[in-house]
Design an enzyme around this catalytic site. Structure first.
Site, PDB file in Angstrom:
ATOM      1  N   GLY A 275       0.799  -1.172  -0.125  1.00 18.28           N
ATOM      2  CA  GLY A 275      -0.279  -0.125  -0.318  1.00 18.28           C
ATOM      3  C   GLY A 275       0.814   1.374  -0.061  1.00 18.28           C
ATOM      4  O   GLY A 275       1.185   1.975  -1.090  1.00 18.28           O
ATOM      5  N   ARG A 276       1.596   1.272   1.044  1.00 17.20           N
ATOM      6  CA  ARG A 276       2.480   2.238   1.204  1.00 17.20           C
ATOM      7  C   ARG A 276       3.288   3.314   0.427  1.00 17.20           C
ATOM      8  O   ARG A 276       3.471   4.312  -0.105  1.00 17.20           O
ATOM      9  CB  ARG A 276       3.012   2.460   2.603  1.00 17.20           C
ATOM     10  CG  ARG A 276       3.712   4.017   3.579  1.00 17.20           C
ATOM     11  CD  ARG A 276       5.002   3.736   4.896  1.00 17.20           C
ATOM     12  NE  ARG A 276       3.613   2.534   5.387  1.00 17.20           N
ATOM     13  CZ  ARG A 276       2.879   3.192   6.237  1.00 17.20           C
ATOM     14  NH1 ARG A 276       3.307   3.772   6.509  1.00 17.20           N
ATOM     15  NH2 ARG A 276       2.715   2.687   7.576  1.00 17.20           N
ATOM     16  N   ARG A 312      -1.592  11.028  10.674  1.00 21.78           N
ATOM     17  CA  ARG A 312      -0.397   9.781  11.306  1.00 21.78           C
ATOM     18  C   ARG A 312       0.572  10.941  12.181  1.00 21.78           C
ATOM     19  O   ARG A 312       0.374   9.861  13.110  1.00 21.78           O
ATOM     20  CB  ARG A 312       0.013   9.927  10.110  1.00 21.78           C
ATOM     21  CG  ARG A 312      -1.161   9.006   8.657  1.00 21.78           C
ATOM     22  CD  ARG A 312       0.852   8.390   7.894  1.00 21.78           C
ATOM     23  NE  ARG A 312       0.974   7.217   8.292  1.00 21.78           N
ATOM     24  CZ  ARG A 312       2.094   7.603   8.497  1.00 21.78           C
ATOM     25  NH1 ARG A 312       3.325   8.767   8.953  1.00 21.78           N
ATOM     26  NH2 ARG A 312       2.958   7.069   8.703  1.00 21.78           N
ATOM     27  N   TYR A 316       0.262   8.207  15.589  1.00 23.51           N
ATOM     28  CA  TYR A 316       1.736   8.139  15.650  1.00 23.51           C
ATOM     29  C   TYR A 316       2.634   8.539  16.222  1.00 23.51           C
ATOM     30  O   TYR A 316       4.045   8.184  15.534  1.00 23.51           O
ATOM     31  CB  TYR A 316       2.124   6.748  14.203  1.00 23.51           C
ATOM     32  CG  TYR A 316       1.014   6.151  13.799  1.00 23.51           C
ATOM     33  CD1 TYR A 316      -0.065   5.173  14.209  1.00 23.51           C
ATOM     34  CD2 TYR A 316       0.163   6.336  12.691  1.00 23.51           C
ATOM     35  CE1 TYR A 316      -0.758   4.465  13.630  1.00 23.51           C
ATOM     36  CE2 TYR A 316      -0.531   6.031  11.745  1.00 23.51           C
ATOM     37  CZ  TYR A 316      -1.355   4.926  12.734  1.00 23.51           C
ATOM     38  OH  TYR A 316      -2.194   4.143  11.559  1.00 23.51           O
ATOM     39  N   CYS A 343      -9.608  21.161  18.167  1.00 24.22           N
ATOM     40  CA  CYS A 343      -9.180  21.716  19.439  1.00 24.22           C
ATOM     41  C   CYS A 343      -8.841  20.359  20.416  1.00 24.22           C
ATOM     42  O   CYS A 343      -9.436  19.138  21.081  1.00 24.22           O
ATOM     43  CB  CYS A 343     -10.502  21.789  20.029  1.00 24.22           C
ATOM     44  SG  CYS A 343     -11.537  23.478  19.451  1.00 24.22           S
ATOM     45  N   GLU A 344      -7.630  19.510  20.237  1.00 27.23           N
ATOM     46  CA  GLU A 344      -7.042  19.302  20.493  1.00 27.23           C
ATOM     47  C   GLU A 344      -5.476  19.187  20.697  1.00 27.23           C
ATOM     48  O   GLU A 344      -4.530  19.492  20.440  1.00 27.23           O
ATOM     49  CB  GLU A 344      -7.349  17.820  19.810  1.00 27.23           C
ATOM     50  CG  GLU A 344      -8.344  16.982  19.552  1.00 27.23           C
ATOM     51  CD  GLU A 344      -8.892  15.965  20.820  1.00 27.23           C
ATOM     52  OE1 GLU A 344      -7.978  15.421  22.087  1.00 27.23           O
ATOM     53  OE2 GLU A 344      -9.870  15.577  20.347  1.00 27.23           O
TER      54      GLU A 344
HETATM   55  N1  LLP Z   1      -1.955  -6.442   4.168  1.00 31.95           N
HETATM   56  C1  LLP Z   1      -2.556  -6.052   4.683  1.00 31.95           C
HETATM   57  C2  LLP Z   1      -3.735  -6.944   5.465  1.00 31.95           C
HETATM   58  C3  LLP Z   1      -2.292  -4.425   5.747  1.00 31.95           C
HETATM   59  O1  LLP Z   1      -2.961  -4.988   7.047  1.00 31.95           O
HETATM   60  C4  LLP Z   1      -2.014  -3.826   5.266  1.00 31.95           C
HETATM   61  C5  LLP Z   1      -1.662  -2.614   5.863  1.00 31.95           C
HETATM   62  C6  LLP Z   1      -1.241  -4.105   4.229  1.00 31.95           C
HETATM   63  C7  LLP Z   1      -1.602  -5.039   3.258  1.00 31.95           C
HETATM   64  C8  LLP Z   1      -0.912  -3.277   3.509  1.00 31.95           C
HETATM   65  O2  LLP Z   1       0.444  -2.280   4.100  1.00 31.95           O
HETATM   66  P1  LLP Z   1       1.631  -1.620   3.494  1.00 31.95           P
HETATM   67  O3  LLP Z   1       2.205  -2.047   2.189  1.00 31.95           O
HETATM   68  O4  LLP Z   1       0.944  -0.407   3.028  1.00 31.95           O
HETATM   69  O5  LLP Z   1       2.444  -1.330   4.680  1.00 31.95           O
HETATM   70  N2  LLP Z   1      -2.271   3.473   9.105  1.00 31.95           N
HETATM   71  C9  LLP Z   1      -0.768   3.160   9.103  1.00 31.95           C
HETATM   72  C10 LLP Z   1      -0.562   1.847   9.224  1.00 31.95           C
HETATM   73  C11 LLP Z   1      -1.769   0.808   8.932  1.00 31.95           C
HETATM   74  C12 LLP Z   1      -0.985  -0.305   8.010  1.00 31.95           C
HETATM   75  C13 LLP Z   1      -2.493  -1.124   8.543  1.00 31.95           C
HETATM   76  N3  LLP Z   1      -2.087  -2.404   7.473  1.00 31.95           N
HETATM   77  C14 LLP Z   1       0.374   4.553   9.031  1.00 31.95           C
HETATM   78  O6  LLP Z   1      -0.431   5.175   8.170  1.00 31.95           O
HETATM   79  O7  LLP Z   1       1.406   4.688   9.349  1.00 31.95           O
END
Ligand code: LLP
Length: 420
Positions: A275-276, A312, A316, A343-344
């Site tokens: 994803g990221r 984020r 985090y 307001c936080e």
């Molecule tokens: N597959 C599954 C089952 C997942 O739970 C996730 C992410 C991905 C793939 C994709 O992971 P990536 O390649 O994006 O690392 N909100 C957090 C990140 C939460 C990720 C949750 N799962 C942040 O902003 O850092």
């Protein structure tokens, strides 16, 4: 590859000046580079060219349908975690047979819809889910393709909130119990075993945890093979980190060659769920400085994007780079906390940043293309930001800024009270 560059003191994305874009569309707004998204996805495709594979973009990172469309046009698969994400992929032109469905809490209704459109695989996270899926598929007179999400008990060495592959996390099935659950699945008439998967965490900047997880998975695949359960794919999840500050994540090519070194000569399809690493650095958030303020000797830049727009940093303590769009250094350089209007106390985008800015200036928050807009909310009754895709010199508003009317959509006043 970041999609931003400086020319004549201005920040550009592809051939668009972000300063001009911000003036035209106002702020806050998320901006994504089509070329950047494509390049990041194609790095995966190129690295896997020699291997049967499927790259399933994790929709939770950025679920705008135009972004999904860019990826669908390149033949991407998708990793979804809800029916909402499923409908987005379909709207964007993604193929159902390239969708894998992750998620710890799938409901029967979600299962039905996914079976109806014919997804490639359910990544089943528990024994109980396996039984419900079998029952649901049975009631529909069909067979559900499944993979078990195993928990390989690997420490991804990342933030505890985004680490998912440890024994004590809520995700997946303990790898020690996986064989037994596969044996059970093999006896259930409305399930067809197609794969195995894991996802150990996110923003991982080392290769070793991925390789370790893959080795555990392959071990299980081979044991299952010996028991007559043959899998078609091995899904290693997502998780590759990006550079926000001074992290040194492996390049996609290096990460993939480490995986392929363990995977060579195998007949299964290698599935990934990044994803990221596909959208983070292809996007940014633009915000405007409303006020400059000094309290107790501390300087604050109050901007028009808050934790509701970009969670984020607050959630985090994530560090994301913040730079002015116009870097002309006409204002004194001072150390600022860049804070939002919510307001936080935790509502900040960045702390202790050295910036030369004054009110009215636009700022860019870098690498906000993943887990940016998707985690935004209407907290403090703030309409959500616009989203814009840049392609060359063109810009397209792919999500209009929410209006005040949008905020109360679906809400109802109570009936008139009768006076007694
Ligand atoms: N597959 C599954 C089952 C997942 O739970 C996730 C992410 C991905 C793939 C994709 O992971 P990536 O390649 O994006 O690392 N909100 C957090 C990140 C939460 C990720 C949750 N799962 C942040 O902003 O850092």
């Amino acid at each position: 590859m970041s999609s931003l560059h400086r020319r004549n003191q201005q920040l550009w994305m592809e051939d668009v000046s972000l300063q001009e874009l911000a003036v035209e569309h106002s702020t806050p707004c998320y901006v994504y580079s089509k070329r950047g998204i494509e390049a990041n996805f194609l790095a995966y495709e190129q690295g896997l060219a020699e291997q049967k594979h499927l790259v399933c973009f994790a929709v939770k990172a950025n679920s705008n349908i135009a972004v999904l469309q860019i990826l669908a046009r390149l033949g991407a698969g998708f990793d979804i975690v809800s029916i909402g994400e499923l409908e987005r992929v379909i709207l964007a032109g993604g193929s159902a047979d390239k969708i894998v469905f992750s998620g710890v809490g799938k409901t029967a209704a979600e299962m039905c819809r996914a079976l109806e459109v014919g997804i490639r695989c359910f990544n089943v996270e528990s024994h109980a889910e396996l039984l419900l899926l079998n029952e649901t598929a049975g009631a529909m007179g069909c067979v559900a393709p499944i993979s078990l999400r195993v928990n390989p008990d690997v420490d991804p060495l990342t933030h505890p909130y985004i680490s998912t592959g440890l024994k004590e996390n809520k995700f997946g099935i303990d790898i020690a119990e996986a064989e037994q659950v596969y044996q059970l699945a093999a006896t259930l008439k409305n399930l067809r075993i197609v794969g195995i998967d894991c996802h150990i965490g996110s923003q991982i900047t080392e290769i070793d945890p991925f390789v370790e997880a893959l080795e555990h998975l392959l071990d299980t695949v081979d044991k299952l093979g010996a028991q007559g359960i043959k899998l078609q794919h091995v899904d290693v999840g997502g998780g590759l980190g990006v550079r926000y500050q001074d992290e040194q994540p492996p390049k996609v090519a290096a990460y993939l060659s480490a995986l392929l070194a363990r995977f060579r000569q195998r007949s299964e399809t290698l599935v990934l769920e990044p994803g990221r690493s596909i959208t983070a650095d292809a996007g940014c958030l633009i915000t405007q400085v409303q006020y400059i303020k000094t309290n107790g000797g501390k300087h604050f830049a109050m901007v028009d994007a808050g934790m509701n727009d970009l969670l984020r940093p607050a959630l985090y303590e994530a560090w994301m780079d913040i730079q002015p769009l116009l870097n002309d250094l006409r204002a004194p350089t001072r150390t600022y906390d860049v804070v939002g209007p919510v307001c936080e106390t935790g509502d900040f985008l960045g702390q202790d940043r050295s910036l030369s800015i004054e009110s009215g200036d636009f700022l860019c928050v870098y690498s906000a293309g993943a887990y940016g807009f998707t985690m935004s909310s209407n907290y403090n009754s703030r309409p959500r930001a616009a989203e814009i895709v840049i392609s060359g010199a063109e810009s397209y508003v792919v999500r209009a800024r929410e209006t005040i009317q949008d905020l109360t959509r679906g809400e109802q006043l109570l009936p008139e009270e009768r006076s007694s």
